[in-house]
Write a protein that holds these residues in place. Structure first.
Motif, PDB file in Angstrom:
ATOM      1  N   CYS A 106       0.843  -1.194   0.000  1.00  0.00           N
ATOM      2  CA  CYS A 106       0.000   0.000   0.000  1.00  0.00           C
ATOM      3  C   CYS A 106       0.879   1.245   0.000  1.00  0.00           C
ATOM      4  O   CYS A 106       1.717   1.412   0.885  1.00  0.00           O
ATOM      5  CB  CYS A 106      -0.892   0.040   1.240  1.00  0.00           C
ATOM      6  SG  CYS A 106      -2.027  -1.338   1.393  1.00  0.00           S
ATOM      7  N   THR A 107       0.678   2.114  -0.990  1.00  0.00           N
ATOM      8  CA  THR A 107       1.312   3.430  -1.019  1.00  0.00           C
ATOM      9  C   THR A 107       0.201   4.431  -0.750  1.00  0.00           C
ATOM     10  O   THR A 107      -0.872   4.346  -1.350  1.00  0.00           O
ATOM     11  CB  THR A 107       1.966   3.704  -2.391  1.00  0.00           C
ATOM     12  OG1 THR A 107       2.911   2.670  -2.662  1.00  0.00           O
ATOM     13  CG2 THR A 107       2.666   5.048  -2.405  1.00  0.00           C
ATOM     14  N   TYR A 108       0.458   5.394   0.143  1.00  0.00           N
ATOM     15  CA  TYR A 108      -0.602   6.303   0.586  1.00  0.00           C
ATOM     16  C   TYR A 108      -0.011   7.643   0.985  1.00  0.00           C
ATOM     17  O   TYR A 108       1.187   7.755   1.279  1.00  0.00           O
ATOM     18  CB  TYR A 108      -1.345   5.695   1.787  1.00  0.00           C
ATOM     19  CG  TYR A 108      -0.413   5.390   2.928  1.00  0.00           C
ATOM     20  CD1 TYR A 108      -0.135   6.360   3.895  1.00  0.00           C
ATOM     21  CD2 TYR A 108       0.233   4.170   3.025  1.00  0.00           C
ATOM     22  CE1 TYR A 108       0.760   6.099   4.924  1.00  0.00           C
ATOM     23  CE2 TYR A 108       1.124   3.896   4.048  1.00  0.00           C
ATOM     24  CZ  TYR A 108       1.375   4.871   4.988  1.00  0.00           C
ATOM     25  OH  TYR A 108       2.279   4.623   6.003  1.00  0.00           O
ATOM     26  N   ASP A 109      -0.882   8.677   1.019  1.00  0.00           N
ATOM     27  CA  ASP A 109      -0.509   9.985   1.554  1.00  0.00           C
ATOM     28  C   ASP A 109      -0.825  10.049   3.044  1.00  0.00           C
ATOM     29  O   ASP A 109      -0.013  10.493   3.831  1.00  0.00           O
ATOM     30  CB  ASP A 109      -1.265  11.104   0.831  1.00  0.00           C
ATOM     31  CG  ASP A 109      -0.807  11.283  -0.605  1.00  0.00           C
ATOM     32  OD1 ASP A 109       0.401  11.205  -0.865  1.00  0.00           O
ATOM     33  OD2 ASP A 109      -1.678  11.487  -1.471  1.00  0.00           O
ATOM     34  N   THR A 110      -2.036   9.638   3.415  1.00  0.00           N
ATOM     35  CA  THR A 110      -2.440   9.625   4.821  1.00  0.00           C
ATOM     36  C   THR A 110      -2.992   8.244   5.156  1.00  0.00           C
ATOM     37  O   THR A 110      -3.579   7.578   4.305  1.00  0.00           O
ATOM     38  CB  THR A 110      -3.512  10.688   5.127  1.00  0.00           C
ATOM     39  OG1 THR A 110      -4.675  10.429   4.341  1.00  0.00           O
ATOM     40  CG2 THR A 110      -2.997  12.095   4.839  1.00  0.00           C
ATOM     41  N   LEU A 111      -2.811   7.837   6.408  1.00  0.00           N
ATOM     42  CA  LEU A 111      -3.211   6.508   6.842  1.00  0.00           C
ATOM     43  C   LEU A 111      -3.904   6.580   8.193  1.00  0.00           C
ATOM     44  O   LEU A 111      -3.460   7.300   9.091  1.00  0.00           O
ATOM     45  CB  LEU A 111      -1.970   5.609   6.973  1.00  0.00           C
ATOM     46  CG  LEU A 111      -2.166   4.220   7.581  1.00  0.00           C
ATOM     47  CD1 LEU A 111      -3.012   3.340   6.674  1.00  0.00           C
ATOM     48  CD2 LEU A 111      -0.809   3.569   7.851  1.00  0.00           C
TER      49      LEU A 111
END
Length: 187
Positions: free
Chosen positions: A160-165
């Motif tokens: 998973c690549t994300y900006d916010t988690l």
């Protein structure tokens, strides 16, 4: 298995500035053409940064069922539905999955995978809320989103690549890498 392409709405071109395709970058997951899927960096250029965020809902302890009632939904996949093929949804519309998708999904808006829902393919979206399953053993998914919420009982097999988690407990875990975009962009 016959994979068709279900296109709904207008999706921004993959050549526009909001997408980086990193030639030669191998993140372990490839599409049918043998190339890694392009990475989304901003599905909301110049817009309200909170438009695709789940932050206010996570802070209130909202469930996917409650959140579903607040969204502008373009497509809903029912509990007994099995969609075989790729799905593309443009605009700020949302996709709600209660059944099964066997194929990749691109959504310029939000995706909600409800309890019992599953996606067996890659996902690119502005925001993704998971309370079901993403990826399957032997065929991990590549998730590339702005805002990622791993809800109660969520399970992800893949990276998973994300900006916010945000992460709720209990969940069934992630079997793969969790990569903040700030680190992925500098790798």
């Amino acid at each position: 298995m016959n994979h068709s392409d279900l296109s709904l709405g207008s999706m921004p071109s993959l050549d526009t500035p909001h997408v980086h395709a990193q030639p030669g970058a191998q993140h372990g997951h490839q599409n049918n053409a043998g190339t890694p899927p392009p990475r989304v960096t901003n599905f909301n250029p110049g817009g309200n940064p909170n438009e695709s965020s789940f932050a206010e809902h996570v802070g209130k302890g909202t469930t996917a069922e409650v959140l579903c009632d607040t969204l502008d939904i373009s497509m809903a996949i029912g509990v007994e539905d099995v969609i075989e093929g790729n799905i593309r949804i443009g605009g700020k519309k949302s996709l709600v999955i209660r059944g099964t998708v066997v194929g990749s999904i691109e959504c310029a808006g939000r995706i909600l995978i409800m309890p019992g829902g599953q996606v067996q393919g890659h996902i690119r979206a502005a925001a993704l809320w998971i309370e079901g399953d993403v990826g399957v053993s032997g065929k991990p998914a590549n998730v590339d989103v702005g805002d990622l919420h791993l809800g109660i009982n969520s399970k992800v097999i893949g990276d998973c690549t994300y900006d916010t988690l945000s992460v709720a407990v209990p969940n069934r875990g992630v079997r793969g890498q969790m990569i903040p975009r700030s680190e992925a962009d500098h790798a």
